[in-house]
Design a protein around this motif. Structure first.
Motif, PDB file in Angstrom:
ATOM      1  N   MET A 148       0.855  -1.194   0.000  1.00 35.08           N
ATOM      2  CA  MET A 148       0.000   0.000   0.000  1.00 35.08           C
ATOM      3  C   MET A 148       0.879   1.227   0.000  1.00 35.08           C
ATOM      4  O   MET A 148       1.936   1.240   0.622  1.00 35.08           O
ATOM      5  N   GLU A 149       0.421   2.270  -0.692  1.00 33.67           N
ATOM      6  CA  GLU A 149       1.134   3.538  -0.649  1.00 33.67           C
ATOM      7  C   GLU A 149       0.208   4.660  -1.072  1.00 33.67           C
ATOM      8  O   GLU A 149      -0.824   4.423  -1.704  1.00 33.67           O
ATOM      9  N   LEU A 150       0.607   5.861  -0.691  1.00 28.69           N
ATOM     10  CA  LEU A 150      -0.172   7.038  -1.068  1.00 28.69           C
ATOM     11  C   LEU A 150       0.531   7.715  -2.216  1.00 28.69           C
ATOM     12  O   LEU A 150       1.740   7.905  -2.185  1.00 28.69           O
ATOM     13  N   SER A 151      -0.249   8.054  -3.232  1.00 28.88           N
ATOM     14  CA  SER A 151       0.335   8.749  -4.362  1.00 28.88           C
ATOM     15  C   SER A 151      -0.760   9.576  -5.013  1.00 28.88           C
ATOM     16  O   SER A 151      -1.852   9.064  -5.268  1.00 28.88           O
ATOM     17  N   ASP A 152      -0.489  10.851  -5.253  1.00 30.45           N
ATOM     18  CA  ASP A 152      -1.467  11.757  -5.871  1.00 30.45           C
ATOM     19  C   ASP A 152      -2.815  11.708  -5.172  1.00 30.45           C
ATOM     20  O   ASP A 152      -3.853  11.524  -5.819  1.00 30.45           O
ATOM     21  N   LYS A 192      -8.546  -3.281 -10.541  1.00 26.90           N
ATOM     22  CA  LYS A 192      -8.142  -3.830 -11.834  1.00 26.90           C
ATOM     23  C   LYS A 192      -7.513  -5.197 -11.573  1.00 26.90           C
ATOM     24  O   LYS A 192      -6.644  -5.315 -10.718  1.00 26.90           O
ATOM     25  N   ILE A 193      -7.955  -6.202 -12.291  1.00 23.81           N
ATOM     26  CA  ILE A 193      -7.360  -7.537 -12.140  1.00 23.81           C
ATOM     27  C   ILE A 193      -6.819  -7.961 -13.498  1.00 23.81           C
ATOM     28  O   ILE A 193      -7.513  -7.844 -14.501  1.00 23.81           O
ATOM     29  N   GLU A 194      -5.561  -8.415 -13.494  1.00 22.78           N
ATOM     30  CA  GLU A 194      -4.972  -8.867 -14.758  1.00 22.78           C
ATOM     31  C   GLU A 194      -4.360 -10.240 -14.559  1.00 22.78           C
ATOM     32  O   GLU A 194      -3.832 -10.522 -13.489  1.00 22.78           O
ATOM     33  N   GLN A 195      -4.401 -11.051 -15.616  1.00 21.35           N
ATOM     34  CA  GLN A 195      -3.762 -12.357 -15.532  1.00 21.35           C
ATOM     35  C   GLN A 195      -2.516 -12.328 -16.409  1.00 21.35           C
ATOM     36  O   GLN A 195      -2.579 -11.914 -17.569  1.00 21.35           O
ATOM     37  N   THR A 196      -1.386 -12.718 -15.835  1.00 20.74           N
ATOM     38  CA  THR A 196      -0.138 -12.677 -16.587  1.00 20.74           C
ATOM     39  C   THR A 196      -0.060 -13.903 -17.512  1.00 20.74           C
ATOM     40  O   THR A 196      -0.850 -14.835 -17.388  1.00 20.74           O
ATOM     41  N   GLN A 197       0.940 -13.885 -18.380  1.00 23.92           N
ATOM     42  CA  GLN A 197       1.113 -15.009 -19.312  1.00 23.92           C
ATOM     43  C   GLN A 197       1.337 -16.324 -18.589  1.00 23.92           C
ATOM     44  O   GLN A 197       1.006 -17.381 -19.103  1.00 23.92           O
ATOM     45  N   LEU A 198       1.936 -16.247 -17.403  1.00 28.65           N
ATOM     46  CA  LEU A 198       2.207 -17.475 -16.659  1.00 28.65           C
ATOM     47  C   LEU A 198       1.012 -17.920 -15.829  1.00 28.65           C
ATOM     48  O   LEU A 198       1.083 -18.900 -15.104  1.00 28.65           O
ATOM     49  N   GLY A 199      -0.082 -17.157 -15.931  1.00 29.90           N
ATOM     50  CA  GLY A 199      -1.315 -17.571 -15.280  1.00 29.90           C
ATOM     51  C   GLY A 199      -1.590 -16.940 -13.920  1.00 29.90           C
ATOM     52  O   GLY A 199      -2.614 -17.227 -13.310  1.00 29.90           O
ATOM     53  N   CYS A 251      -3.469   0.032  -3.442  1.00 33.06           N
ATOM     54  CA  CYS A 251      -3.262  -1.290  -2.845  1.00 33.06           C
ATOM     55  C   CYS A 251      -2.985  -2.246  -3.992  1.00 33.06           C
ATOM     56  O   CYS A 251      -3.649  -2.201  -5.028  1.00 33.06           O
ATOM     57  N   ARG A 252      -1.967  -3.095  -3.799  1.00 34.07           N
ATOM     58  CA  ARG A 252      -1.553  -3.969  -4.892  1.00 34.07           C
ATOM     59  C   ARG A 252      -1.075  -5.309  -4.358  1.00 34.07           C
ATOM     60  O   ARG A 252      -0.428  -5.363  -3.312  1.00 34.07           O
ATOM     61  N   ALA A 253      -1.403  -6.377  -5.043  1.00 33.55           N
ATOM     62  CA  ALA A 253      -0.885  -7.707  -4.696  1.00 33.55           C
ATOM     63  C   ALA A 253      -0.675  -8.467  -6.000  1.00 33.55           C
ATOM     64  O   ALA A 253      -1.506  -8.392  -6.905  1.00 33.55           O
ATOM     65  N   ASP A 254       0.459  -9.132  -6.109  1.00 34.77           N
ATOM     66  CA  ASP A 254       0.827  -9.792  -7.366  1.00 34.77           C
ATOM     67  C   ASP A 254       1.040 -11.292  -7.210  1.00 34.77           C
ATOM     68  O   ASP A 254       1.293 -11.782  -6.115  1.00 34.77           O
ATOM     69  N   GLU A 298      -4.947  -4.649  -8.442  1.00 36.09           N
ATOM     70  CA  GLU A 298      -4.595  -3.310  -7.966  1.00 36.09           C
ATOM     71  C   GLU A 298      -5.874  -2.499  -7.807  1.00 36.09           C
ATOM     72  O   GLU A 298      -6.803  -2.624  -8.598  1.00 36.09           O
ATOM     73  N   SER A 299      -5.907  -1.684  -6.752  1.00 37.63           N
ATOM     74  CA  SER A 299      -7.081  -0.858  -6.515  1.00 37.63           C
ATOM     75  C   SER A 299      -6.650   0.448  -5.871  1.00 37.63           C
ATOM     76  O   SER A 299      -5.546   0.542  -5.343  1.00 37.63           O
TER      77      SER A 299
END
Ligand SMILES: *[C@@H]1O[C@H](CO)[C@@H](O)[C@H](O)[C@H]1NC(C)=O
Ligand SMILES: *[C@@H]1O[C@H](CO)[C@@H](O)[C@H](O)[C@H]1NC(C)=O
Ligand SMILES: *[C@@H]1O[C@H](CO)[C@@H](O)[C@H](O)[C@H]1NC(C)=O
Length: 396
Positions: free
Chosen positions: A145-149, A183-190, A154-157, A195-196
Protein backbone atom coordinates in the motif's frame (compact mmCIF):
# COMPACT_ATOMS: atom_id res chain seq x y z
CA UNK A 1 15.97 -49.42 -46.53
CA UNK A 2 15.12 -52.19 -44.12
CA UNK A 3 16.20 -50.01 -41.20
CA UNK A 4 13.87 -47.22 -42.38
CA UNK A 5 10.89 -49.57 -42.64
CA UNK A 6 11.78 -50.89 -39.22
CA UNK A 7 11.88 -47.33 -37.82
CA UNK A 8 8.57 -46.48 -39.49
CA UNK A 9 6.90 -49.54 -38.03
CA UNK A 10 8.27 -48.79 -34.59
CA UNK A 11 7.10 -45.17 -34.76
CA UNK A 12 3.70 -46.27 -35.97
CA UNK A 13 3.54 -48.80 -33.18
CA UNK A 14 4.43 -46.12 -30.68
CA UNK A 15 1.79 -43.76 -32.03
CA UNK A 16 -0.84 -46.49 -31.86
CA UNK A 17 0.29 -47.27 -28.36
CA UNK A 18 -0.04 -43.59 -27.34
CA UNK A 19 -3.41 -43.32 -29.05
CA UNK A 20 -4.70 -46.31 -27.15
CA UNK A 21 -3.43 -44.88 -23.88
CA UNK A 22 -4.87 -41.46 -24.50
CA UNK A 23 -8.34 -42.69 -25.33
CA UNK A 24 -8.53 -45.18 -22.55
CA UNK A 25 -11.00 -43.76 -20.07
CA UNK A 26 -10.37 -46.37 -17.43
CA UNK A 27 -6.98 -44.95 -16.45
CA UNK A 28 -6.44 -44.05 -12.88
CA UNK A 29 -6.36 -40.34 -12.10
CA UNK A 30 -5.10 -38.48 -9.07
CA UNK A 31 -4.43 -34.92 -8.02
CA UNK A 32 -1.18 -33.23 -7.14
CA UNK A 33 -1.13 -29.68 -5.80
CA UNK A 34 2.03 -27.59 -5.82
CA UNK A 35 2.85 -24.09 -4.71
CA UNK A 36 4.07 -21.73 -7.40
CA UNK A 37 7.86 -21.48 -7.84
CA UNK A 38 8.41 -24.63 -5.84
CA UNK A 39 9.65 -28.01 -7.05
CA UNK A 40 6.77 -30.19 -8.02
CA UNK A 41 7.06 -33.99 -7.79
CA UNK A 42 4.96 -36.01 -10.25
CA UNK A 43 5.20 -39.71 -9.28
CA UNK A 44 5.48 -42.56 -11.78
CA UNK A 45 6.40 -46.22 -11.23
CA UNK A 46 6.98 -48.97 -13.76
CA UNK A 47 8.05 -52.60 -13.82
CA UNK A 48 11.71 -52.40 -14.77
CA UNK A 49 13.74 -55.19 -16.38
CA UNK A 50 16.82 -53.47 -14.94
CA UNK A 51 18.46 -53.12 -18.36
CA UNK A 52 17.14 -50.04 -20.05
CA UNK A 53 14.14 -47.80 -20.46
CA UNK A 54 13.07 -44.70 -22.24
CA UNK A 55 10.98 -42.43 -20.02
CA UNK A 56 8.62 -39.96 -21.60
CA UNK A 57 6.48 -37.47 -19.76
CA UNK A 58 3.58 -35.86 -21.58
CA UNK A 59 1.00 -33.26 -20.92
CA UNK A 60 -2.17 -33.21 -22.99
CA UNK A 61 -0.49 -31.80 -26.09
CA UNK A 62 3.21 -31.55 -25.46
CA UNK A 63 6.31 -33.50 -24.56
CA UNK A 64 7.48 -32.51 -21.09
CA UNK A 65 10.55 -34.72 -20.89
CA UNK A 66 12.10 -37.62 -22.78
CA UNK A 67 15.16 -39.45 -21.46
CA UNK A 68 16.90 -42.79 -21.97
CA UNK A 69 18.48 -44.85 -19.23
CA UNK A 70 20.65 -47.99 -19.58
CA UNK A 71 20.78 -49.95 -22.82
CA UNK A 72 18.08 -48.54 -25.06
CA UNK A 73 19.39 -49.77 -28.40
CA UNK A 74 15.81 -51.07 -28.92
CA UNK A 75 14.29 -47.60 -29.35
CA UNK A 76 14.89 -45.29 -32.25
CA UNK A 77 14.62 -41.51 -32.25
CA UNK A 78 14.13 -39.04 -29.48
CA UNK A 79 11.36 -36.60 -28.65
CA UNK A 80 12.43 -33.23 -27.32
CA UNK A 81 10.55 -31.37 -24.68
CA UNK A 82 8.71 -28.23 -25.78
CA UNK A 83 10.44 -24.96 -24.93
CA UNK A 84 8.39 -24.12 -21.89
CA UNK A 85 9.53 -27.28 -20.11
CA UNK A 86 13.17 -27.15 -21.21
CA UNK A 87 15.69 -27.00 -18.34
CA UNK A 88 12.93 -27.27 -15.76
CA UNK A 89 12.67 -31.04 -15.43
CA UNK A 90 14.69 -33.89 -14.03
CA UNK A 91 14.27 -37.51 -12.96
CA UNK A 92 15.93 -39.36 -10.10
CA UNK A 93 18.48 -40.82 -12.52
CA UNK A 94 19.94 -43.37 -10.09
CA UNK A 95 16.48 -44.79 -9.33
CA UNK A 96 15.05 -45.03 -12.83
CA UNK A 97 16.23 -48.60 -13.54
CA UNK A 98 14.70 -49.61 -10.20
CA UNK A 99 11.34 -48.62 -11.68
CA UNK A 100 11.08 -45.05 -10.41
CA UNK A 101 10.29 -42.58 -13.22
CA UNK A 102 9.15 -39.76 -10.92
CA UNK A 103 9.46 -36.34 -12.55
CA UNK A 104 10.62 -33.20 -10.78
CA UNK A 105 9.25 -30.02 -12.35
CA UNK A 106 10.85 -26.78 -11.15
CA UNK A 107 9.60 -23.16 -10.99
CA UNK A 108 6.02 -24.16 -11.59
CA UNK A 109 3.42 -21.54 -12.48
CA UNK A 110 -0.39 -21.74 -12.81
CA UNK A 111 0.17 -22.21 -16.53
CA UNK A 112 1.65 -25.66 -15.74
CA UNK A 113 -1.64 -26.79 -14.23
CA UNK A 114 -3.20 -29.65 -16.16
CA UNK A 115 -3.00 -33.38 -16.87
CA UNK A 116 0.31 -35.25 -17.00
CA UNK A 117 1.21 -38.90 -17.62
CA UNK A 118 4.34 -40.92 -18.15
CA UNK A 119 5.13 -43.65 -20.66
CA UNK A 120 7.96 -46.08 -20.05
CA UNK A 121 9.30 -48.18 -22.92
CA UNK A 122 11.41 -51.26 -22.28
CA UNK A 123 12.78 -53.86 -24.66
CA UNK A 124 9.70 -56.02 -24.49
CA UNK A 125 6.91 -53.82 -23.24
CA UNK A 126 5.61 -50.29 -22.78
CA UNK A 127 3.64 -48.98 -19.86
CA UNK A 128 1.52 -45.90 -19.33
CA UNK A 129 0.96 -44.37 -15.95
CA UNK A 130 -2.32 -43.05 -14.64
CA UNK A 131 -3.11 -39.39 -15.17
CA UNK A 132 -1.86 -36.84 -12.70
CA UNK A 133 -3.96 -33.71 -12.46
CA UNK A 134 -1.57 -30.98 -11.42
CA UNK A 135 -2.87 -27.84 -9.79
CA UNK A 136 -0.46 -24.98 -9.11
CA UNK A 137 -1.54 -22.53 -6.47
CA UNK A 138 -0.07 -19.27 -5.34
CA UNK A 139 -1.15 -17.69 -2.06
CA UNK A 140 -1.39 -13.96 -1.44
CA UNK A 141 2.14 -13.24 -0.27
CA UNK A 142 2.33 -9.49 0.09
CA UNK A 143 -0.15 -6.65 0.00
CA UNK A 144 1.54 -3.34 -0.85
CA UNK A 145 0.00 0.00 0.00
CA UNK A 146 1.13 3.54 -0.65
CA UNK A 147 -0.17 7.04 -1.07
CA UNK A 148 0.34 8.75 -4.36
CA UNK A 149 -1.47 11.76 -5.87
CA UNK A 150 -4.04 11.94 -3.08
CA UNK A 151 -5.08 8.32 -3.65
CA UNK A 152 -4.27 5.25 -1.57
CA UNK A 153 -3.08 2.38 -3.74
CA UNK A 154 -3.26 -1.29 -2.84
CA UNK A 155 -1.55 -3.97 -4.89
CA UNK A 156 -0.88 -7.71 -4.70
CA UNK A 157 0.83 -9.79 -7.37
CA UNK A 158 1.39 -13.37 -8.43
CA UNK A 159 -1.79 -14.94 -7.06
CA UNK A 160 -3.70 -18.05 -8.15
CA UNK A 161 -6.61 -18.75 -8.08
CA UNK A 162 -8.22 -15.36 -8.70
CA UNK A 163 -8.22 -13.05 -5.67
CA UNK A 164 -10.82 -10.67 -4.30
CA UNK A 165 -9.75 -7.25 -3.02
CA UNK A 166 -11.82 -5.41 -0.42
CA UNK A 167 -11.39 -2.01 1.23
CA UNK A 168 -12.38 -0.88 4.68
CA UNK A 169 -11.41 1.92 7.04
CA UNK A 170 -10.71 2.30 10.73
CA UNK A 171 -12.80 3.87 12.19
CA UNK A 172 -15.43 2.51 9.79
CA UNK A 173 -16.90 4.94 7.31
CA UNK A 174 -19.74 4.77 4.86
CA UNK A 175 -18.25 2.76 1.98
CA UNK A 176 -20.25 4.91 -0.46
CA UNK A 177 -17.91 7.76 0.40
CA UNK A 178 -15.05 6.39 -1.54
CA UNK A 179 -14.53 6.16 -5.13
CA UNK A 180 -12.61 3.00 -5.90
CA UNK A 181 -11.19 1.35 -8.95
CA UNK A 182 -10.04 -2.26 -9.00
CA UNK A 183 -8.14 -3.83 -11.83
CA UNK A 184 -7.36 -7.54 -12.14
CA UNK A 185 -4.97 -8.87 -14.76
CA UNK A 186 -3.76 -12.36 -15.53
CA UNK A 187 -0.14 -12.68 -16.59
CA UNK A 188 1.11 -15.01 -19.31
CA UNK A 189 2.21 -17.47 -16.66
CA UNK A 190 -1.31 -17.57 -15.28
CA UNK A 191 -0.87 -15.47 -12.13
CA UNK A 192 -3.37 -12.79 -11.14
CA UNK A 193 -2.19 -9.28 -10.28
CA UNK A 194 -4.71 -7.06 -8.56
CA UNK A 195 -4.60 -3.31 -7.97
CA UNK A 196 -7.08 -0.86 -6.51
CA UNK A 197 -7.21 2.70 -5.25
CA UNK A 198 -9.36 4.94 -3.11
CA UNK A 199 -9.19 8.65 -2.49
CA UNK A 200 -7.27 9.68 0.60
CA UNK A 201 -9.79 12.04 2.13
CA UNK A 202 -12.92 10.17 3.05
CA UNK A 203 -14.42 13.47 4.14
CA UNK A 204 -13.10 16.84 5.20
CA UNK A 205 -11.37 16.79 8.57
CA UNK A 206 -11.77 13.06 9.02
CA UNK A 207 -8.64 11.01 8.90
CA UNK A 208 -8.93 7.26 8.87
CA UNK A 209 -6.64 4.30 8.41
CA UNK A 210 -7.24 2.35 5.22
CA UNK A 211 -7.33 -1.43 5.22
CA UNK A 212 -6.93 -3.45 2.05
CA UNK A 213 -7.75 -7.14 2.22
CA UNK A 214 -6.74 -9.51 -0.57
CA UNK A 215 -7.94 -13.10 -0.42
CA UNK A 216 -8.31 -16.17 -2.57
CA UNK A 217 -9.20 -19.84 -2.05
CA UNK A 218 -5.87 -20.46 -0.28
CA UNK A 219 -5.40 -17.57 2.13
CA UNK A 220 -5.90 -13.92 2.81
CA UNK A 221 -3.56 -11.09 3.78
CA UNK A 222 -4.16 -7.47 4.49
CA UNK A 223 -2.31 -4.21 4.70
CA UNK A 224 -3.19 -1.23 6.80
CA UNK A 225 -2.21 2.25 5.73
CA UNK A 226 -1.85 5.29 7.94
CA UNK A 227 -1.00 8.75 6.64
CA UNK A 228 0.61 10.83 9.36
CA UNK A 229 0.54 14.62 9.61
CA UNK A 230 3.38 16.21 7.64
CA UNK A 231 6.42 17.25 9.63
CA UNK A 232 7.57 20.81 8.92
CA UNK A 233 11.11 21.36 10.04
CA UNK A 234 14.17 23.51 9.54
CA UNK A 235 17.72 22.45 8.64
CA UNK A 236 19.72 21.47 11.69
CA UNK A 237 16.65 20.35 13.68
CA UNK A 238 16.01 16.92 15.16
CA UNK A 239 12.90 15.07 14.01
CA UNK A 240 11.19 11.80 14.96
CA UNK A 241 9.20 10.21 12.17
CA UNK A 242 6.52 7.88 13.59
CA UNK A 243 5.93 4.21 12.78
CA UNK A 244 2.58 2.82 13.93
CA UNK A 245 1.47 -0.74 14.51
CA UNK A 246 -0.14 -2.52 17.49
CA UNK A 247 2.02 -2.76 20.59
CA UNK A 248 1.35 -6.47 21.03
CA UNK A 249 3.04 -7.34 17.72
CA UNK A 250 6.43 -8.75 18.72
CA UNK A 251 7.54 -10.69 15.65
CA UNK A 252 7.91 -8.70 12.46
CA UNK A 253 10.14 -7.44 9.68
CA UNK A 254 10.42 -3.70 9.48
CA UNK A 255 11.62 -1.56 6.61
CA UNK A 256 12.08 2.21 6.52
CA UNK A 257 12.12 3.70 3.04
CA UNK A 258 12.70 7.20 1.70
CA UNK A 259 10.96 8.49 -1.44
CA UNK A 260 9.28 5.09 -1.83
CA UNK A 261 12.25 3.05 -3.00
CA UNK A 262 15.40 4.12 -1.18
CA UNK A 263 16.11 1.80 1.76
CA UNK A 264 17.07 3.52 4.99
CA UNK A 265 16.92 0.82 7.59
CA UNK A 266 15.67 -2.72 7.99
CA UNK A 267 14.96 -4.56 11.19
CA UNK A 268 14.11 -8.13 12.00
CA UNK A 269 12.40 -8.62 15.34
CA UNK A 270 11.51 -11.93 16.89
CA UNK A 271 10.52 -11.54 20.54
CA UNK A 272 13.54 -10.06 22.26
CA UNK A 273 15.93 -10.76 19.42
CA UNK A 274 16.39 -7.72 17.22
CA UNK A 275 18.64 -7.27 14.21
CA UNK A 276 18.99 -3.83 12.64
CA UNK A 277 20.73 -2.88 9.40
CA UNK A 278 21.12 0.76 8.40
CA UNK A 279 22.03 1.33 4.77
CA UNK A 280 25.42 2.88 4.14
CA UNK A 281 24.15 6.26 2.89
CA UNK A 282 21.97 6.79 5.95
CA UNK A 283 24.40 5.75 8.68
CA UNK A 284 25.48 9.30 9.41
CA UNK A 285 21.90 10.63 9.44
CA UNK A 286 20.06 8.08 11.57
CA UNK A 287 20.38 8.13 15.34
CA UNK A 288 19.75 5.08 17.53
CA UNK A 289 18.49 2.77 14.76
CA UNK A 290 17.44 0.21 17.40
CA UNK A 291 14.43 2.36 18.30
CA UNK A 292 13.35 2.61 14.65
CA UNK A 293 10.34 0.40 15.36
CA UNK A 294 8.85 3.35 17.30
CA UNK A 295 10.20 6.18 15.20
CA UNK A 296 13.04 7.09 12.91
CA UNK A 297 15.17 9.72 14.58
CA UNK A 298 17.09 12.15 12.36
CA UNK A 299 19.15 14.38 14.66
CA UNK A 300 20.34 16.88 12.10
CA UNK A 301 17.95 17.44 9.21
CA UNK A 302 19.36 18.75 5.94
CA UNK A 303 17.45 20.02 2.88
CA UNK A 304 17.96 16.66 1.09
CA UNK A 305 15.88 14.94 3.78
CA UNK A 306 12.71 16.48 2.41
CA UNK A 307 10.36 13.83 1.02
CA UNK A 308 8.14 10.91 1.89
CA UNK A 309 9.15 8.40 4.59
CA UNK A 310 7.51 5.01 4.78
CA UNK A 311 7.64 2.58 7.65
CA UNK A 312 6.50 -0.91 6.70
CA UNK A 313 5.98 -3.57 9.35
CA UNK A 314 5.26 -7.04 8.06
CA UNK A 315 3.73 -9.67 10.34
CA UNK A 316 2.38 -13.12 9.50
CA UNK A 317 -1.07 -11.77 8.56
CA UNK A 318 -0.91 -8.01 8.21
CA UNK A 319 1.46 -5.38 6.79
CA UNK A 320 1.30 -2.01 8.55
CA UNK A 321 2.33 0.95 6.44
CA UNK A 322 2.89 4.43 7.89
CA UNK A 323 3.69 7.27 5.53
CA UNK A 324 4.91 10.74 6.57
CA UNK A 325 5.91 13.74 4.48
CA UNK A 326 8.83 15.72 5.81
CA UNK A 327 9.05 19.29 4.59
CA UNK A 328 12.32 21.08 5.24
CA UNK A 329 11.81 24.82 5.11
CA UNK A 330 14.60 27.23 5.90
CA UNK A 331 14.34 28.47 9.44
CA UNK A 332 12.79 31.93 10.19
CA UNK A 333 16.29 33.24 10.95
CA UNK A 334 17.16 32.78 7.31
CA UNK A 335 14.55 35.26 5.89
CA UNK A 336 15.66 37.64 8.62
CA UNK A 337 19.22 37.23 7.43
CA UNK A 338 18.11 37.82 3.85
CA UNK A 339 16.25 40.95 4.91
CA UNK A 340 19.29 42.09 6.85
CA UNK A 341 21.50 41.54 3.83
CA UNK A 342 19.00 43.35 1.58
CA UNK A 343 18.80 46.16 4.15
CA UNK A 344 22.55 46.48 4.33
CA UNK A 345 22.76 46.43 0.54
CA UNK A 346 20.13 49.13 0.09
CA UNK A 347 21.76 51.13 2.82
CA UNK A 348 25.07 50.79 1.04
CA UNK A 349 23.44 51.80 -2.22
CA UNK A 350 21.75 54.76 -0.56
CA UNK A 351 24.97 55.57 1.19
CA UNK A 352 26.96 55.26 -2.01
CA UNK A 353 24.56 57.63 -3.82
CA UNK A 354 25.05 59.96 -0.86
CA UNK A 355 28.77 59.59 -1.28
CA UNK A 356 28.42 60.43 -4.97
CA UNK A 357 26.33 63.47 -4.14
CA UNK A 358 28.94 64.39 -1.58
CA UNK A 359 31.76 63.85 -4.05
CA UNK A 360 29.84 65.81 -6.71
CA UNK A 361 29.34 68.57 -4.22
CA UNK A 362 32.95 68.42 -3.24
CA UNK A 363 34.07 68.59 -6.87
CA UNK A 364 31.82 71.52 -7.48
CA UNK A 365 33.09 73.19 -4.33
CA UNK A 366 36.65 72.47 -5.35
CA UNK A 367 36.04 73.95 -8.83
CA UNK A 368 34.35 76.93 -7.24
CA UNK A 369 37.18 77.21 -4.82
CA UNK A 370 39.65 77.08 -7.61
CA UNK A 371 37.81 79.86 -9.44
CA UNK A 372 37.65 82.07 -6.37
CA UNK A 373 41.15 81.12 -5.53
CA UNK A 374 42.38 82.10 -9.00
CA UNK A 375 40.42 85.29 -8.72
CA UNK A 376 41.96 85.84 -5.34
CA UNK A 377 45.30 85.09 -6.80
CA UNK A 378 44.60 87.56 -9.56
CA UNK A 379 43.66 90.18 -7.06
CA UNK A 380 46.60 89.23 -4.96
CA UNK A 381 48.71 89.49 -8.03
CA UNK A 382 47.31 92.88 -8.78
CA UNK A 383 47.68 93.75 -5.16
CA UNK A 384 51.16 92.41 -5.33
CA UNK A 385 51.68 94.41 -8.41
CA UNK A 386 50.24 97.43 -6.76
CA UNK A 387 52.26 96.58 -3.72
CA UNK A 388 55.18 96.18 -5.96
CA UNK A 389 54.32 99.43 -7.43
CA UNK A 390 53.94 100.76 -3.99
CA UNK A 391 57.06 99.05 -2.94
CA UNK A 392 58.65 100.10 -6.09
CA UNK A 393 57.22 103.48 -5.55
CA UNK A 394 58.39 103.30 -2.04
CA UNK A 395 61.61 102.06 -3.26
CA UNK A 396 61.59 104.52 -5.82
C1 LIG B 1 11.51 -42.09 -6.47
O1 LIG B 1 12.75 -41.70 -5.90
C2 LIG B 1 12.71 -40.53 -5.16
C3 LIG B 1 14.15 -40.19 -4.72
O2 LIG B 1 14.69 -41.20 -3.93
C4 LIG B 1 11.76 -40.67 -3.98
O3 LIG B 1 11.72 -39.47 -3.25
C5 LIG B 1 10.38 -41.00 -4.50
O4 LIG B 1 9.49 -41.23 -3.44
C6 LIG B 1 10.43 -42.23 -5.40
N1 LIG B 1 9.12 -42.34 -6.02
C7 LIG B 1 8.50 -43.47 -6.15
C8 LIG B 1 7.15 -43.40 -6.79
O5 LIG B 1 8.97 -44.53 -5.76
C1 LIG C 1 22.17 -53.74 -25.60
O1 LIG C 1 21.12 -54.64 -25.99
C2 LIG C 1 21.31 -55.26 -27.22
C3 LIG C 1 20.12 -56.12 -27.50
O2 LIG C 1 18.98 -55.33 -27.63
C4 LIG C 1 22.59 -56.14 -27.16
O3 LIG C 1 22.82 -56.71 -28.40
C5 LIG C 1 23.76 -55.26 -26.76
O4 LIG C 1 24.90 -56.04 -26.57
C6 LIG C 1 23.46 -54.51 -25.48
N1 LIG C 1 24.55 -53.60 -25.21
C7 LIG C 1 25.10 -53.45 -24.01
C8 LIG C 1 26.22 -52.46 -23.91
O5 LIG C 1 24.77 -54.15 -23.07
C1 LIG D 1 -15.67 -0.45 -4.86
O1 LIG D 1 -16.14 -0.75 -6.16
C2 LIG D 1 -16.90 -1.92 -6.27
C3 LIG D 1 -17.24 -2.10 -7.73
O2 LIG D 1 -17.33 -0.89 -8.42
C4 LIG D 1 -18.13 -1.86 -5.36
O3 LIG D 1 -18.85 -3.05 -5.42
C5 LIG D 1 -17.70 -1.60 -3.93
O4 LIG D 1 -18.79 -1.47 -3.06
C6 LIG D 1 -16.85 -0.34 -3.87
N1 LIG D 1 -16.43 0.00 -2.52
C7 LIG D 1 -15.61 -0.67 -1.71
C8 LIG D 1 -15.43 -0.12 -0.37
O5 LIG D 1 -14.99 -1.68 -2.03
Amino acid sequence: MAAEVHFFLRSLGLLLLLGTFWHSSATKQWNVTCLASSECVLPCNFVSDGEGARIMWYTRKAVVSCTRYGNTSFVVGHNSAVDRYKNRTSLYAEHVLEGNATLVLRNVTPRDSGKYFCITIKRLAAEKSGVIVLEVKSPVQEVHMELSDEAVFCRADGIYPEPVLAWSTDPPTDAGLFYNKTKIEQTQLGFYDVESRVQLKVAENISVDFICNVSNAINSRRARFKMEESIHTAPGSEIKIPCSFPAEVDTFDLLWRFRRSEHILSMNVSGLRRRTTVSEDWKIHVMDGRSAWRHLKLPNVVAEHQGTYTCQVRTSQVTYVTQTDVIVTPDSKVPLLIYTILGVLSFLMAASSGVLAFIGCKVRTLLGYQKTHSRERDSTASNQESNKVTVDGART
